[in-house]
Design a protein around this motif. Sequence first.
Motif, PDB file in Angstrom:
ATOM      1  N   ASP A  55       0.836  -1.209   0.000  1.00 38.11           N
ATOM      2  CA  ASP A  55       0.000   0.000   0.000  1.00 38.11           C
ATOM      3  C   ASP A  55       0.867   1.255   0.000  1.00 38.11           C
ATOM      4  OD1 ASP A  55      -2.502  -1.201  -0.088  1.00 38.11           O
ATOM      5  OD2 ASP A  55      -2.704  -1.263   2.108  1.00 38.11           O
ATOM      6  N   TRP A  56       1.969   1.227   0.770  1.00 37.88           N
ATOM      7  CA  TRP A  56       2.873   2.374   0.804  1.00 37.88           C
ATOM      8  C   TRP A  56       3.484   2.611  -0.583  1.00 37.88           C
ATOM      9  CZ3 TRP A  56       7.833   3.319  -0.519  1.00 37.88           C
ATOM     10  CH2 TRP A  56       8.330   4.566  -0.160  1.00 37.88           C
ATOM     11  N   MET A  57       3.919   1.535  -1.240  1.00 41.18           N
ATOM     12  CA  MET A  57       4.517   1.663  -2.576  1.00 41.18           C
ATOM     13  C   MET A  57       3.516   2.260  -3.565  1.00 41.18           C
ATOM     14  SD  MET A  57       6.692  -1.903  -2.709  1.00 41.18           S
ATOM     15  CE  MET A  57       7.020  -1.803  -4.448  1.00 41.18           C
ATOM     16  N   LEU A  58       2.272   1.813  -3.496  1.00 38.83           N
ATOM     17  CA  LEU A  58       1.247   2.334  -4.400  1.00 38.83           C
ATOM     18  C   LEU A  58       0.937   3.796  -4.106  1.00 38.83           C
ATOM     19  CD1 LEU A  58      -1.181  -0.714  -4.477  1.00 38.83           C
ATOM     20  CD2 LEU A  58       0.334   0.052  -6.297  1.00 38.83           C
ATOM     21  N   ALA A  59       0.874   4.146  -2.825  1.00 37.23           N
ATOM     22  CA  ALA A  59       0.556   5.519  -2.440  1.00 37.23           C
ATOM     23  C   ALA A  59       1.683   6.487  -2.789  1.00 37.23           C
ATOM     24  CB  ALA A  59       0.263   5.586  -0.941  1.00 37.23           C
ATOM     25  N   ASN A  60       2.916   6.011  -2.769  1.00 39.54           N
ATOM     26  CA  ASN A  60       4.063   6.897  -3.004  1.00 39.54           C
ATOM     27  C   ASN A  60       4.671   6.777  -4.391  1.00 39.54           C
ATOM     28  OD1 ASN A  60       4.804   8.306  -0.300  1.00 39.54           O
ATOM     29  ND2 ASN A  60       4.139   6.248   0.223  1.00 39.54           N
TER      30      ASN A  60
ATOM     31  N   ILE B  57       4.442   1.668 -16.196  1.00 38.36           N
ATOM     32  CA  ILE B  57       5.503   1.473 -15.211  1.00 38.36           C
ATOM     33  C   ILE B  57       5.176   2.223 -13.928  1.00 38.36           C
ATOM     34  CG2 ILE B  57       7.954   1.914 -14.720  1.00 38.36           C
ATOM     35  CD1 ILE B  57       8.426   1.441 -17.739  1.00 38.36           C
ATOM     36  N   LEU B  58       5.364   1.544 -12.807  1.00 37.05           N
ATOM     37  CA  LEU B  58       5.244   2.168 -11.500  1.00 37.05           C
ATOM     38  C   LEU B  58       6.627   2.663 -11.107  1.00 37.05           C
ATOM     39  CD1 LEU B  58       3.565   2.795  -8.926  1.00 37.05           C
ATOM     40  CD2 LEU B  58       4.313   0.562  -8.053  1.00 37.05           C
ATOM     41  N   SER B  59       6.745   3.975 -10.881  1.00 38.98           N
ATOM     42  CA  SER B  59       8.016   4.592 -10.481  1.00 38.98           C
ATOM     43  C   SER B  59       7.924   4.965  -9.008  1.00 38.98           C
ATOM     44  CB  SER B  59       8.282   5.857 -11.297  1.00 38.98           C
ATOM     45  OG  SER B  59       8.260   5.589 -12.667  1.00 38.98           O
ATOM     46  N   ILE B  60       8.852   4.462  -8.222  1.00 40.23           N
ATOM     47  CA  ILE B  60       8.887   4.792  -6.803  1.00 40.23           C
ATOM     48  C   ILE B  60      10.104   5.686  -6.582  1.00 40.23           C
ATOM     49  CG2 ILE B  60       8.990   3.884  -4.455  1.00 40.23           C
ATOM     50  CD1 ILE B  60       7.921   1.203  -5.714  1.00 40.23           C
ATOM     51  N   PRO B  61       9.874   6.960  -6.227  1.00 37.57           N
ATOM     52  CA  PRO B  61      10.999   7.899  -6.085  1.00 37.57           C
ATOM     53  C   PRO B  61      12.052   7.404  -5.100  1.00 37.57           C
ATOM     54  CG  PRO B  61       8.904   9.068  -5.998  1.00 37.57           C
ATOM     55  CD  PRO B  61       8.593   7.597  -5.935  1.00 37.57           C
ATOM     56  N   ARG B  62      13.291   7.496  -5.524  1.00 37.21           N
ATOM     57  CA  ARG B  62      14.435   7.052  -4.724  1.00 37.21           C
ATOM     58  C   ARG B  62      14.452   7.720  -3.348  1.00 37.21           C
ATOM     59  NH1 ARG B  62      19.450   4.918  -6.304  1.00 37.21           N
ATOM     60  NH2 ARG B  62      20.986   5.126  -4.671  1.00 37.21           N
ATOM     61  N   ARG B  63      14.205   9.015  -3.324  1.00 41.54           N
ATOM     62  CA  ARG B  63      14.242   9.763  -2.065  1.00 41.54           C
ATOM     63  C   ARG B  63      13.209   9.226  -1.070  1.00 41.54           C
ATOM     64  NH1 ARG B  63      11.162  13.411  -0.012  1.00 41.54           N
ATOM     65  NH2 ARG B  63      10.004  13.814  -1.911  1.00 41.54           N
ATOM     66  N   LEU B  64      11.988   9.000  -1.545  1.00 45.47           N
ATOM     67  CA  LEU B  64      10.937   8.496  -0.659  1.00 45.47           C
ATOM     68  C   LEU B  64      11.219   7.067  -0.202  1.00 45.47           C
ATOM     69  CD1 LEU B  64       7.728   9.876  -2.405  1.00 45.47           C
ATOM     70  CD2 LEU B  64       8.895  10.769  -0.376  1.00 45.47           C
TER      71      LEU B  64
ATOM     72  N   ALA C 132      14.604   6.871  -9.367  1.00 47.99           N
ATOM     73  CA  ALA C 132      13.476   6.021  -8.982  1.00 47.99           C
ATOM     74  C   ALA C 132      13.827   4.546  -9.135  1.00 47.99           C
ATOM     75  CB  ALA C 132      12.255   6.358  -9.842  1.00 47.99           C
ATOM     76  N   LEU C 133      13.019   3.731  -8.502  1.00 46.22           N
ATOM     77  CA  LEU C 133      13.005   2.294  -8.695  1.00 46.22           C
ATOM     78  C   LEU C 133      11.755   2.029  -9.531  1.00 46.22           C
ATOM     79  CD1 LEU C 133      14.362  -0.419  -7.577  1.00 46.22           C
ATOM     80  CD2 LEU C 133      12.394  -0.485  -6.060  1.00 46.22           C
ATOM     81  N   TYR C 134      11.849   1.171 -10.533  1.00 47.44           N
ATOM     82  CA  TYR C 134      10.744   0.961 -11.466  1.00 47.44           C
ATOM     83  C   TYR C 134      10.230  -0.472 -11.408  1.00 47.44           C
ATOM     84  CZ  TYR C 134      12.807   5.177 -13.506  1.00 47.44           C
ATOM     85  OH  TYR C 134      13.322   6.431 -13.701  1.00 47.44           O
TER      86      TYR C 134
END
Length: 180
Positions: free
Chosen positions: A17-22, A96-103, A43-45
Amino acid sequence: MSKVLVILGELSDRDIDWMLANGTRNKFPPGTTLIVEGKPLDALYIVLDGTLSVSVASLGNKEIGKIICGEVLGEMSFVDGRLPSASVTVVEESLILSIPRRLLTEKLEQDVLFSLRFYRAITKFLSSRLRGTVRRFGEETDYLIYQDPDDERAIGQNNIENPDLAQSRFQWLLQRLKGS
C-alpha cells in the motif's frame, strides 16, 4: 517467475500500500529511454505492462535482453549507489510504477521491518540473476543478463516464500494501477 513476485512475496500488504501511495504510474511510448547507462537514477521501477530492451554501450549498444511485465528496474543502482550499467528503452508502450528514490530511501531508514523485507527480496532475485548469468555463460546465447520470459529457472518457485500469495498480490497491484 518475475522479480516483482519475489518482492511481493516478502513485503506485507501495508508495505505494498505504501509503494502504491508513493509511486507514480506512467505510460511510456516506444522509443523512450527509461534508464541511461552511466546516468543517475531517481526512482526504482516496476514494469506493469509492456516490453523494454536492455543495451550496453561497451557492446556497441547491442541489445542484451528484454524486460517484460513484472520486472524490477534500477535495483542494482539503488542498492550499491552506483550508476546504471545498462540502458533501458521502451520497445512497446509500457505501463511502469516509479517509486521515487528519495521516498524509498526515507521509508527504508524509518521502517526497519520494511527495510529487512525489501533488502531480503532484492538479495534473493539478484542472487538468482547472478546464478542465471553464470549458467548462461556456458550456453550459446547473446542474452546474458535478463531472464528469458519462458525460463522459469531464472527465479524459481523455491526463491519465493509464498508464490501463490505473491502472484495474487501482483494481480491485485495490476488491477489497482491499471484501473486508476
